[in-house]
Design an enzyme around this catalytic site. Sequence first.
Site, PDB file in Angstrom:
ATOM      1  N   ARG A   1       3.000   4.608   6.434  1.00  0.00           N
ATOM      2  CA  ARG A   1       3.379   3.880   7.656  1.00  0.00           C
ATOM      3  C   ARG A   1       3.916   2.479   7.398  1.00  0.00           C
ATOM      4  O   ARG A   1       4.298   1.779   8.343  1.00  0.00           O
ATOM      5  CB  ARG A   1       2.165   3.783   8.591  1.00  0.00           C
ATOM      6  CG  ARG A   1       1.590   5.117   9.014  1.00  0.00           C
ATOM      7  CD  ARG A   1       0.235   4.941   9.684  1.00  0.00           C
ATOM      8  NE  ARG A   1      -0.774   4.444   8.743  1.00  0.00           N
ATOM      9  CZ  ARG A   1      -2.010   4.095   9.082  1.00  0.00           C
ATOM     10  NH1 ARG A   1      -2.379   4.170  10.361  1.00  0.00           N
ATOM     11  NH2 ARG A   1      -2.860   3.660   8.165  1.00  0.00           N
TER      12      ARG A   1
ATOM     13  N   HIS B   1      -2.325  -4.014   4.968  1.00  0.00           N
ATOM     14  CA  HIS B   1      -2.123  -3.642   6.371  1.00  0.00           C
ATOM     15  C   HIS B   1      -3.454  -3.318   7.027  1.00  0.00           C
ATOM     16  O   HIS B   1      -4.366  -2.773   6.410  1.00  0.00           O
ATOM     17  CB  HIS B   1      -1.168  -2.448   6.491  1.00  0.00           C
ATOM     18  CG  HIS B   1      -1.705  -1.159   5.923  1.00  0.00           C
ATOM     19  ND1 HIS B   1      -2.363  -0.227   6.695  1.00  0.00           N
ATOM     20  CD2 HIS B   1      -1.671  -0.658   4.663  1.00  0.00           C
ATOM     21  CE1 HIS B   1      -2.717   0.801   5.935  1.00  0.00           C
ATOM     22  NE2 HIS B   1      -2.310   0.565   4.703  1.00  0.00           N
TER      23      HIS B   1
ATOM     24  N   ASP C   1       0.444   3.763   1.721  1.00  0.00           N
ATOM     25  CA  ASP C   1       0.407   4.355   3.064  1.00  0.00           C
ATOM     26  C   ASP C   1       1.822   4.618   3.575  1.00  0.00           C
ATOM     27  O   ASP C   1       2.707   3.751   3.475  1.00  0.00           O
ATOM     28  CB  ASP C   1      -0.329   3.391   4.004  1.00  0.00           C
ATOM     29  CG  ASP C   1      -0.700   4.026   5.333  1.00  0.00           C
ATOM     30  OD1 ASP C   1       0.226   4.394   6.074  1.00  0.00           O
ATOM     31  OD2 ASP C   1      -1.904   4.130   5.634  1.00  0.00           O
TER      32      ASP C   1
ATOM     33  N   CYS D   1       0.843  -1.190   0.000  1.00  0.00           N
ATOM     34  CA  CYS D   1       0.000   0.000   0.000  1.00  0.00           C
ATOM     35  C   CYS D   1       0.882   1.245   0.000  1.00  0.00           C
ATOM     36  O   CYS D   1       1.999   1.244   0.522  1.00  0.00           O
ATOM     37  CB  CYS D   1      -0.901  -0.011   1.228  1.00  0.00           C
ATOM     38  SG  CYS D   1      -2.055   1.380   1.304  1.00  0.00           S
TER      39      CYS D   1
ATOM     40  N   CYS E   1      -6.218   0.053   6.889  1.00  0.00           N
ATOM     41  CA  CYS E   1      -6.032   0.615   5.549  1.00  0.00           C
ATOM     42  C   CYS E   1      -7.190   1.547   5.193  1.00  0.00           C
ATOM     43  O   CYS E   1      -8.358   1.134   5.161  1.00  0.00           O
ATOM     44  CB  CYS E   1      -5.935  -0.505   4.519  1.00  0.00           C
ATOM     45  SG  CYS E   1      -5.700   0.067   2.819  1.00  0.00           S
TER      46      CYS E   1
END
Length: 220
Positions: free
Chosen positions: A57, A109, A55, A53, A112
Amino acid sequence: MKNIKFMCNDLKHSFNKIIEGNKEWMDFVKNDTSGRFEQLAKGQNPEILWIGCADSRVPANELTGTKPGEVFVHRNIANVCVHSDMNMLSVLDYAVNVLKIKHIIVAGHYGCGGVAAALSRNQFGIIDNWLSHIKDVYRLHAEEIDTISNPEKKADRLVELNVEEQVFNLCTSSIVQNAWKNGQPLAVHGMVINIASGELIDQNCTFTNNESLGNVFSFE
């Protein structure tokens, strides 16, 4: 660099952090005596393709404890792998046929935002067209997902199912199918990241050949 004087203070500060961070990294590279950065400058030879992803993080190297040059990475919203995405397919083709990677990891994750958005009935803009791929995953598993009353747990279950479906999509791509046909050692794995603990959780959906994909998906 000339235009930085026109930035507001907040933007200038955050931009300067990037520049200062790069200087620290340059110092690290300069003082490294292992010789690995000189080797990296000549080329790469990773064994892993990570499809994760976008993202901020969930960075691949930190999660896997790997060094620069060890993981080839492609990321998008909610780690989607569809046969119409030429960006993903180009990365996949290069990784499999040029770099000869041995493992593909699809990494979702928990928490999400893309998956949570796909479960809603809200419109978010052009991304709605992308999220429709995840809505399709929900459609395939709606009976199970709808039995979960807790919204967070419902989204987390869809995260897991989405990873499984994207693994299947990769395995049915012509690129992976032909690699297996040619006897190339290649494993496709599905994993989910628990951001709170840092754990990378194996979803037990690894494929190393097309034998269990179903007749119409197993090319000869």
